[in-house]
Design an enzyme around this catalytic site. Structure first.
Site, mmCIF file in Angstrom:
data_model
loop_
_atom_site.group_PDB
_atom_site.id
_atom_site.type_symbol
_atom_site.label_atom_id
_atom_site.label_comp_id
_atom_site.label_asym_id
_atom_site.label_seq_id
_atom_site.Cartn_x
_atom_site.Cartn_y
_atom_site.Cartn_z
ATOM 1 N N HIS F 15 0.852 -1.195 0.000
ATOM 2 C CA HIS F 15 0.000 0.000 0.000
ATOM 3 C C HIS F 15 0.888 1.245 0.000
ATOM 4 C CE1 HIS F 15 -0.402 1.493 4.458
ATOM 5 N NE2 HIS F 15 0.796 1.052 4.250
ATOM 6 N N CYS F 34 5.783 6.787 4.167
ATOM 7 C CA CYS F 34 4.616 5.924 3.951
ATOM 8 C C CYS F 34 3.895 6.277 2.646
ATOM 9 C CB CYS F 34 3.639 6.028 5.116
ATOM 10 S SG CYS F 34 4.359 5.513 6.673
ATOM 11 N N HIS F 40 5.059 0.315 -0.392
ATOM 12 C CA HIS F 40 5.793 -0.546 0.531
ATOM 13 C C HIS F 40 4.752 -1.559 1.009
ATOM 14 C CE1 HIS F 40 3.898 2.424 3.121
ATOM 15 N NE2 HIS F 40 3.990 1.551 4.105
ATOM 16 N N HIS F 42 3.206 -4.653 4.151
ATOM 17 C CA HIS F 42 3.121 -5.139 5.527
ATOM 18 C C HIS F 42 2.569 -6.562 5.575
ATOM 19 C CE1 HIS F 42 3.900 -1.145 7.143
ATOM 20 N NE2 HIS F 42 2.927 -0.640 6.388
ATOM 21 N N ASP F 80 -5.229 -10.444 0.371
ATOM 22 C CA ASP F 80 -3.912 -11.080 0.531
ATOM 23 C C ASP F 80 -3.106 -11.056 -0.773
ATOM 24 O OD1 ASP F 80 -1.899 -12.467 1.947
ATOM 25 O OD2 ASP F 80 -2.543 -14.337 1.002
ATOM 26 N N HIS F 81 -1.825 -10.678 -0.643
ATOM 27 C CA HIS F 81 -0.919 -10.584 -1.793
ATOM 28 C C HIS F 81 -1.447 -9.607 -2.853
ATOM 29 C CE1 HIS F 81 1.144 -13.942 0.065
ATOM 30 N NE2 HIS F 81 2.152 -13.736 -0.759
ATOM 31 N N GLU F 125 -0.604 -3.199 11.791
ATOM 32 C CA GLU F 125 0.113 -2.867 10.563
ATOM 33 C C GLU F 125 1.561 -3.333 10.708
ATOM 34 O OE1 GLU F 125 -0.815 0.878 8.121
ATOM 35 O OE2 GLU F 125 1.093 1.339 9.082
#
Lengths: 136, 136, 136, 136, 136, 136
Positions: F15, F34, F40, F42, F80-81, F125
């Site tokens: 994100h 950010c 980047h 998480h 996810d992913h 996060e």
């Protein structure tokens, strides 16, 4: 009298598993959802382990404040909050699997350590998947 | 058929990094805030690892209840809620770095084990700084 | 260029420490409350560690999705939510200590891996008691 | 001036989800593999949380050494290394779900506390499934 | 639309439980080994929780970078690697129990936050003993 | 007789913090690293907490197998992913802060639950930054 000192660190990054030499279809076949062209990401947890003689004056294998600074300069600054494939030089041509990232981290920290110290890298990609890279 | 059994334990203690042979100024230069003359402290987490043959009768390398008792007698009783520098004999003349504490723990437990067992000590000073001491 | 990849998994099971060849009284003497005839149980946490060359094409020692499937088929399906002594073939005649369970897991996964890969098993019976089984 | 003090503890036990009033087939339909007649087990992690005024003399809501002893007597002694369905009086007629175990633990500890203290129980059946029981 | 944001931090410190108004014997009777005159210590883990409206522009309750800086200035700088009884003003006359430390932390951070934000402090003295302090 | 059941899950995603209505320079000023345009990522850890009456037949607030499936369908499959900004409908126009992600998760799961159940979302996060979203 030898011991190993360990220091934990972390960085958050985006990546995708991907080889330029392969077609998108073949990348997807081999790497599955980890090859998503829009990237995904991880909180990478890193353990840097340094083995050597305990210095009889200080009682240290090496000063962990110095190791912390080396990790910060070599790994956290260039990797944290970055897209590994696009923004980290080493991964522009190298697939950023946890194995390859560990090897790159090993090389970057190794060149900052005294020759008589042995280095091992443990990298958690997720709490369930992790890798150890060590020298022979 | 060999295996390694591990037992975790912990103790809370105060310490300072400090060598009597050095001036206060030099202690402060080398050890920084870890040398605060008023002490600071840690929740030390300890992993005691014992390697040897699996006994074909019991299925144990060694009974972990016995190892738990050895750790309690040799480490928890003398170290827990203590000031390591002032109250633990070994550290009156030895700087209580995590490396040196691990070595002292190794010696205290080693003498209680059968000769054919190999011992490794892992000591967490903080969740981010830890040390492993093993025999050659 | 070698590395070790690790995959975590878990299963919940009932067991008791017990040898048929021994009287109940002697089982109780040796194994204490772990020999309760009505069983007790654990959330077993498992780390499967595979060492080998990093494949220069994929950047993998082995694909962790494949390792995850092997663990699921060989360990999670037969062990999870089971009574190890009554329902898992290997432990009908073998005392299910953490050492012996680790050895059984090692054998079941080893036969599914390429010959050039080295395998190590770490099994947490509780967060404070765990075992490592590796090949020589 | 109020605060909440928390104390962690644990116990290992076998159980099965099961209602005598139901057929085996219906138990299996509702509770799935958790209803295995041969039992399975868990490392239960328990957090006992007590809220009340901070005593101006001691600086304590209550002495955690006393709370630790109450947990040991009321929960660890009767539950640890036991089969909950067969050996714990309360679960001979009550289905040992995490919700019901939490309620039983709440009742057993509540009767040992001063009336002006509020009690909350958190019980981890696994690291991924847990329950909180509190008073209204 | 409200939410709570949480930020973890830590500090290592020495302390003893002790009231000047009491005799040494009575301190020892009430506080046991926690009253050791030579001090002991902990790795304190701190969770600072701030509740309020989600800002529709930023999507933040508050910027965690700012909260991180407040924790650093108010808590980590004055508490880390210190002897709480001797070196932290508030505890020269206040017994440094986890309850009282939480209350002091709450007051120091509260005065730095906007009035419309609610603050809760969770302080782990050890992984098994912790305290929550919140406003009414 | 009420209780809260909790289920943990996780997803890995890329994100960036970013508002289309703002210039790049202002996004960078407010969100710092950010807001990296290359993203980047998480390992998001999620706790879904459901409060309600304990059913006297089953001993459940709700069947955690059903809750696990709801989380899988509503959150893991779509998140996810993935790149949250580019691939998740809700975040094409909403800044994916942990607060906003928690709110979106709350809405998606809430519509799948019985009306008499109360829902709370906790989203990590990173291990040091997390958010709780609950209904009034």
């Amino acid at each position: 009298m030898k011991a190993t000192v360990h220091r934990k660190a972390h960085f958050n990054a985006a990546h995708r598993l991907f080889r330029k030499e392969w077609t998108d279809a073949y990348n997807a076949e081999v790497f599955g959802k980890c090859s998503n062209p829009n990237y995904h990401g991880h909180n990478y947890e890193l353990i840097v382990s340094v083995s050597g003689e305990i210095n009889q004056q200080t009682g240290f294998v090496m000063d962990l404040k110095i190791l912390k600074d080396i990790i910060y300069e070599e790994i956290e600054i260039p990797f944290d909050h970055k897209n590994l494939n696009l923004e980290v030089e080493e991964f522009k041509t190298l697939n950023p699997t946890a194995e390859n990232i560990s090897h790159v981290i090993w090389k970057k920290i190794k060149k900052r350590l005294d020759n008589n110290l042995k280095l091992e890298i443990t990298l958690y990609e997720t709490p369930r998947n992790f890798v150890t890279y060590t020298e022979d």
